[in-house]
Design a protein around this motif. Structure first.
Motif, PDB file in Angstrom:
ATOM      1  N   ARG B 430      11.398   0.024  11.309  1.00 51.25           N
ATOM      2  CA  ARG B 430      10.885   1.110  10.449  1.00 51.25           C
ATOM      3  C   ARG B 430      11.672   2.365  10.807  1.00 51.25           C
ATOM      4  O   ARG B 430      11.847   2.678  11.987  1.00 51.25           O
ATOM      5  CB  ARG B 430       9.402   1.323  10.719  1.00 51.25           C
ATOM      6  CG  ARG B 430       8.830   2.565  10.075  1.00 51.25           C
ATOM      7  CD  ARG B 430       7.384   2.813  10.506  1.00 51.25           C
ATOM      8  NE  ARG B 430       6.452   2.392   9.475  1.00 51.25           N
ATOM      9  CZ  ARG B 430       5.129   2.547   9.557  1.00 51.25           C
ATOM     10  NH1 ARG B 430       4.576   3.092  10.615  1.00 51.25           N
ATOM     11  NH2 ARG B 430       4.340   2.146   8.574  1.00 51.25           N
ATOM     12  N   TRP B 431      12.111   3.055   9.788  1.00 49.53           N
ATOM     13  CA  TRP B 431      12.840   4.306  10.019  1.00 49.53           C
ATOM     14  C   TRP B 431      12.529   5.299   8.909  1.00 49.53           C
ATOM     15  O   TRP B 431      11.937   4.933   7.899  1.00 49.53           O
ATOM     16  CB  TRP B 431      14.340   4.048  10.164  1.00 49.53           C
ATOM     17  CG  TRP B 431      14.991   3.240   9.066  1.00 49.53           C
ATOM     18  CD1 TRP B 431      14.974   1.887   8.922  1.00 49.53           C
ATOM     19  CD2 TRP B 431      15.755   3.728   7.953  1.00 49.53           C
ATOM     20  NE1 TRP B 431      15.672   1.496   7.800  1.00 49.53           N
ATOM     21  CE2 TRP B 431      16.180   2.613   7.193  1.00 49.53           C
ATOM     22  CE3 TRP B 431      16.144   5.010   7.540  1.00 49.53           C
ATOM     23  CZ2 TRP B 431      16.949   2.730   6.026  1.00 49.53           C
ATOM     24  CZ3 TRP B 431      16.935   5.132   6.381  1.00 49.53           C
ATOM     25  CH2 TRP B 431      17.317   3.992   5.645  1.00 49.53           C
ATOM     26  N   PRO B 471       6.648   2.804  -4.617  1.00 44.92           N
ATOM     27  CA  PRO B 471       6.126   1.731  -3.750  1.00 44.92           C
ATOM     28  C   PRO B 471       4.732   2.080  -3.240  1.00 44.92           C
ATOM     29  O   PRO B 471       4.378   3.257  -3.148  1.00 44.92           O
ATOM     30  CB  PRO B 471       7.125   1.684  -2.599  1.00 44.92           C
ATOM     31  CG  PRO B 471       8.358   2.355  -3.104  1.00 44.92           C
ATOM     32  CD  PRO B 471       7.890   3.387  -4.086  1.00 44.92           C
ATOM     33  N   ASP B 472       3.961   1.022  -2.903  1.00 43.43           N
ATOM     34  CA  ASP B 472       2.560   1.216  -2.538  1.00 43.43           C
ATOM     35  C   ASP B 472       2.319   1.442  -1.060  1.00 43.43           C
ATOM     36  O   ASP B 472       1.287   1.991  -0.689  1.00 43.43           O
ATOM     37  CB  ASP B 472       1.753  -0.022  -2.939  1.00 43.43           C
ATOM     38  CG  ASP B 472       1.220   0.118  -4.358  1.00 43.43           C
ATOM     39  OD1 ASP B 472       1.702   1.006  -5.085  1.00 43.43           O
ATOM     40  OD2 ASP B 472       0.326  -0.661  -4.723  1.00 43.43           O
ATOM     41  N   GLY B 473       3.188   0.920  -0.193  1.00 46.31           N
ATOM     42  CA  GLY B 473       2.835   0.914   1.233  1.00 46.31           C
ATOM     43  C   GLY B 473       1.853  -0.209   1.513  1.00 46.31           C
ATOM     44  O   GLY B 473       1.730  -1.145   0.737  1.00 46.31           O
ATOM     45  N   GLN B 474       1.172  -0.123   2.652  1.00 45.26           N
ATOM     46  CA  GLN B 474       0.173  -1.108   3.111  1.00 45.26           C
ATOM     47  C   GLN B 474       0.781  -2.401   3.664  1.00 45.26           C
ATOM     48  O   GLN B 474       0.497  -2.789   4.772  1.00 45.26           O
ATOM     49  CB  GLN B 474      -0.838  -1.461   2.008  1.00 45.26           C
ATOM     50  CG  GLN B 474      -1.911  -2.408   2.507  1.00 45.26           C
ATOM     51  CD  GLN B 474      -3.275  -2.103   1.940  1.00 45.26           C
ATOM     52  OE1 GLN B 474      -3.471  -1.224   1.108  1.00 45.26           O
ATOM     53  NE2 GLN B 474      -4.270  -2.815   2.434  1.00 45.26           N
ATOM     54  N   ASP B 502       1.280  -5.307   8.482  1.00 48.07           N
ATOM     55  CA  ASP B 502       0.466  -4.161   8.072  1.00 48.07           C
ATOM     56  C   ASP B 502       1.278  -2.893   8.345  1.00 48.07           C
ATOM     57  O   ASP B 502       1.630  -2.618   9.498  1.00 48.07           O
ATOM     58  CB  ASP B 502      -0.828  -4.172   8.893  1.00 48.07           C
ATOM     59  CG  ASP B 502      -1.794  -3.054   8.508  1.00 48.07           C
ATOM     60  OD1 ASP B 502      -1.389  -2.155   7.744  1.00 48.07           O
ATOM     61  OD2 ASP B 502      -2.935  -3.093   8.975  1.00 48.07           O
ATOM     62  N   ILE B 503       1.566  -2.139   7.313  1.00 54.22           N
ATOM     63  CA  ILE B 503       2.339  -0.894   7.483  1.00 54.22           C
ATOM     64  C   ILE B 503       1.505   0.308   7.069  1.00 54.22           C
ATOM     65  O   ILE B 503       2.053   1.371   6.764  1.00 54.22           O
ATOM     66  CB  ILE B 503       3.656  -0.925   6.663  1.00 54.22           C
ATOM     67  CG1 ILE B 503       3.366  -1.130   5.174  1.00 54.22           C
ATOM     68  CG2 ILE B 503       4.610  -1.992   7.194  1.00 54.22           C
ATOM     69  CD1 ILE B 503       4.532  -0.788   4.252  1.00 54.22           C
TER      70      ILE B 503
END
Lengths: 664, 664
Positions: B430-431, B471-474, B502-503
């Motif tokens: 993740r960045w 984008p939704d995320g999650q 899970d983000i």
């Protein structure tokens, strides 16, 4: 939730947690801990009930933790077998059987082509199947984890799968039947794989008008001899028995006290032949359900085997068929009535009883093998139309248990319970066995204990180690045929639904734990084996291994021995395959060349599988570590064809390619 | 656990539960309740850690509760598409695309036969595919839930799937390429479906020796025009652009500020041709990785479309190809360097940046579309071997972020983070994005935040609504290529592993929630759409519906209109299908007859699907409620063939049969 209920609830939870954390009877073992702080919030946010939470914790299987049970489910008209972990209900693998399957390179130029061709029907390629009943090999009535058999209802074929590499090794075509059903069931030591019939045709399915149904149409039950050393069915040591043209259905082999016998239910003893060309007859579903009872077929296979060995069979289309009249005269075959529109014939773990469900009868009928033997010894006085002796129901019946609507199949556990799938009720019925099982459960024998709703239209039901002499209990799986409203809508063709049911507690405490959609198959039956009974290879035993022969291939390629040899228009290629290159990486052909291409994976690392695809040539292989395969084709298309690895094998996987150049 | 830790733990749990139950910020909503008493004991018995329990509760989806997201994953060399519920990670459906699939009756006499035949390569039947990148149709850069496109790398084909019934409606064969890779990606309003190339061949893959590689071999990128009204790609409105014989790889369409442009990475700008016949050259994986940089291809597709419409293309094999020299002179094509052995070219949600991973470079390189435009406007001073203008990396680069080993693909969320799959590290990195995204996350822009280990060898990565403008995320899903030690052993061919991550929290709080084995496919890429954007039919709109034309079939059969018409050796059958009979149920043929057989399901109940199998004839249909299909064959085998319903439809399903009698 009202406030006082919340308080009671919290106190109860705390009590439970303290018990769990303080070394009491529900103590937390080392390595695991208790409920995390945010658990209730997560559950609440996702609308999970306490029962859902328990179910989640009973099924969730963390990364790296493996399932204690493996389920082998037929894929129905998908023609394959599914391998599923229990209780996580995750599909671990699909095994291509009657249908080509390109992910595993089955039927696309290399492995599987010969096996699939064995299943041709009178020379015609049949590239699908309707897999019905998987049968695991058994030793002394227990699954031994070595082989899996499965039948194709649509074309009357049986396949052999080797559980060392989970690949299909053989397909045998039944030479006298064009459809089957009651297969594949094994005898307790896997001497025979049984393939029972379904819709009657003339033996060999030659033409005969329906007006000659009674005279010319017949059922045949097949006893395929399994040769464990060769890992193949031996058709020459196999035999069949001619049966009346009723529609024999499900079969099960006796075991324990009933070892040596086979039981098959049947329907359409009416010998209905439908509406016919003029549409004036009764539709099949009416014509075949007029009789109150059909016949349970009781077959002495050990005596039949002796007859076969004594040459009493008649050779028909290359297999020995014991004629119906011999089956009668030599006391191989008996009938006893079974109510109404029967389905399922399931033998209890010790072999004492046979349970038959009647689709249109609210009961299951339980037959006693001991009573059957006594009735046979007493000498049956009745016969059916074809002269088969009929034992009276009152003489063979042990009990009947009223369960509800649409009882089909029955499986067993370790606590003396039986579980019957109830199609019309959409339920799993738990009921008690009597006799030697009566002490294992707290309830009265031969009584219904619970009817658990399932979603919806359950066909078969499978139990952990359920078809063995010692079922495990803990889980059954409901093989539900309909799934409407259970899953997100994915169009008019909906998945089936496998529901995992917890049967670990006695009484009426069965609980559905998990809904598993099956959206690539319509499984009919499944068997569930303890995972530790399976000992598959992680890589092939030696480099150059040919999975067809399960030995090193004479054309296996060693590093440094790669070559291309041309002899006129015949070109033979020996190619090695290892991360991340094919050697040679250039193959020059002339249009019209005949090509024989040997490929050997030099890999020894588990999971280091390579693919091999030739564009435009309908060729794709899966080369597992150590595997050797040979493809053969005519270079009938000229041009430039970059072959490449279809399995993502390494960081430089895309660079694992080469050129097949075909000069015009 | 030490005693004092237990006490703190219990107190913490109670605090959490009380908070959850007492109407605080983590209150339990109506309908859901708290943690059941036996939860800790169950978790302990199964060895679940607190993190496992949270993961279980975040993924377990009870019976009847549907998944909020649907993932469409390619099946790789399985040739199909998998439809998966997220977060439950259950396969809801398989869609047959390039490979026949008998469960859904795709390619076995009825539906699908014509579609599969469209994919023949120069008249040769190709019955598999290597599906790579599913592309959902978009409107204004958002998935609209109407169509799905997918390419076959192995034979350079693109398929169109209608998401009203989840069936494949069209396959187009690329007339000038025999393999592809960078497809299927859509432009923001689905004007075009883009199919990027992979291994170069002469255009039309005609023969040319490798010594003529630079002169004769070429890449071609295809812009397939999609006609929404017809639901088909229109090859006549489609065009291609000739490219140098580098190996173009992944592509993505610009959107927002970069709408009208396409970006493709490439490798093998060395134009390596392998070891060759004498084995003296460098292996491909060495030869193709010598250069420190390859070229990001920057293509102005709107200008290319104008050229195509202006007739500037050259007809090659029936499609208009814009020559490389025109692409250069008309400013359609630019290059900029990308380090090292690039893979992935992913456009940020607003279209401002293109992210490229270098398989052998520890960084991702982020290009600014604005800088690219400025560099173009300034006039590039360098050219590649083929005369394509090369923009300097320093002029186009916005940032580089060091992530670790083997960065491949990048997806995005709603919080300004990017997620890159790290093949060699087996990790998800993740960045942070900068520019307009810098305010959305708490960290500095263009910095690495977390590297989450995954199991193992991640290829692509997919994010919820990840390729859209919002984008939704999650969730992201890691598409891991190896799964050794994660699942029970099922032989040398191991499943892949989809790991749900899970983000939802910022910072370094990513967590693997679920391991999902994929044992029937090797998915390359997946897209994840909000489930409520899909509006599939539950039954076909009217009885007699032909899914090929998506309209009522002129040969649809109504109840009472069933018939058999013979005209010499031509026999035409109109048959109705409804629980539990076929009308007519007897079809009498003569060997040699040519048969046209129309079948219509009269069902209107969702999930009331019927099959239709003819034994020995390789025919199996799936007739969903209302569906009409036609099969055509020669009765070349005489005998008795009981046709039957292959989908368990009712209690009297086994009675749903009939006879096809073929007189010799």
């Amino acid at each position: 939730m009202k406030h006082w209920k919340k308080i009671i609830f919290v106190v109860a939870v705390v009590a439970g947690l303290v018990a769990a954390c303080s070394g009491g009877p529900t103590a937390t073992p080392e390595g695991a801990t208790g409920i995390p702080q945010d658990a209730a919030a997560v559950a609440a946010q996702r609308g999970l009930t306490p029962a859902d939470i328990t179910a989640a914790l009973k099924t969730y299987t963390p990364s790296g933790q493996t399932d204690p049970y493996i389920m082998f489910a037929s894929g129905g008209q998908g023609g394959q077998v599914l391998v599923i972990g229990v209780p996580s209900m995750r599909i671990l693998r699909l095994i291509g059987v009657f249908s080509p399957e390109s992910w595993q390179g089955y039927g696309y130029g290399g492995g599987g082509d010969k096996v699939l061709a064995e299943g041709n029907v009178k020379g015609k390629e049949i590239k699908w199947g309707d897999t019905h009943h998987p049968g695991l090999s058994e030793t002394k009535g227990e699954y031994d984890g070595q082989w899996l058999f499965i039948n194709d209802k649509a074309n009357a074929r049986v396949a052999v799968i080797d559980l060392r590499d989970f690949e299909t090794k053989q397909i045998v075509k039944n030479p006298n039947a064009i459809v089957d059903h009651g297969g594949s069931f094994v005898t307790p030591d896997t001497d025979y794989v049984i393939e029972g019939p379904q819709y009657a045709t003339p033996i060999g399915w030659g033409y005969a008008p329906l007006s000659e149904y009674k005279d010319k149409y017949r059922g045949v039950i097949t006893f395929w001899k399994f040769d464990r050393d060769k890992g193949r069915i031996d058709p020459k040591q196999s035999f069949q028995i001619e049966l009346p043209p009723y529609w024999q259905d499900l079969c099960d082999a006796g075991k324990g006290v009933s070892n040596g016998w086979i039981f098959c239910n049947s329907f359409n003893t009416e010998m209905a032949t439908g509406m016919g060309v003029d549409g004036k007859g009764a539709p099949y579903e009416a014509g075949t359900t007029q009789n109150d009872t059909d016949y349970l077929h009781i077959i002495n296979w050990k005596a039949a085997e002796a007859d076969f060995k004594a040459g009493k069979g008649k050779d028909i289309n290359g297999i020995s068929v014991i004629p119906l009249e011999t089956a009668i005269s030599d006391k191989l075959l008996y009938f006893t009535p079974e109510p109404k529109s029967p389905h399922g014939a399931d033998v209890t773990p010790g072999g004492e009883y046979v349970v038959v469900g009647g689709k249109l009868d609210p009961h299951v009928t339980i037959y006693s093998f001991d009573k059957i033997q006594k009735a046979i010894a007493a000498g049956p006085t009745e016969k059916d139309t074809f002269g088969v002796p009929v034992l009276k129901l009152d003489d063979t019946k042990e009990a009947q248990v009223e369960l509800g609507l649409g009882p089909l199949h029955t499986v067993f556990d370790d606590k003396g319970y039986a579980y019957t799938s109830m199609f019309l009720d959409s339920a799993v019925a738990r009921w008690t066995l009597g006799g030697p099982y009566a002490d294992k459960h707290p309830e009265q024998p031969w009584t219904k204990v619970q009817s658990l709703p399932v979603q919806y239209n359950i066909g078969h039901i499978a139990a952990a180690e359920g078809d063995t002499a010692s079922p495990d209990g803990q889980y059954v799986v409901a093989l539900d045929k309909w799934s409407i409203d259970r899953f997100a809508n994915v169009g008019p063709l909906m998945p089936q639904n496998f529901q995992l049911v917890d049967i670990s507690q006695t009484g009426d405490k069965m609980q559905v734990l998990y809904d598993m959609p099956i959206g690539m198959a319509e499984p009919h039956y499944a068997q569930i084996i303890k995972a530790d009974k399976l000992k598959p290879w992680q890589v092939y035993p030696e480099v150059g291994w040919n999975p067809e022969t399960q030995s090193v291939d004479p054309n296996a390629v060693k590093a440094g021995s790669e070559k291309v040899v041309r002899n006129g228009k015949d070109v033979e290629i020996w190619m090695s395959v290892i991360r991340s290159h094919y050697t040679p990486d250039l193959v020059e052909l002339q249009k019209g060349d005949h090509v024989v291409w040997h490929l050997t994976s030099l890999e020894r690392t588990p999971d280091a599988t390579h693919g091999f695809a030739i564009p435009g040539y309908n060729i794709n292989l899966s080369l597992e570590p150590g595997e050797s395969q040979t493809i053969e084709f005519d270079a009938d298309q000229d041009g430039t064809f970059p072959f490449y690895c279809t399995e993502f094998c390494s960081a430089l996987h895309l660079e694992m390619t080469g050129q097949m150049l075909v000069k015009p």
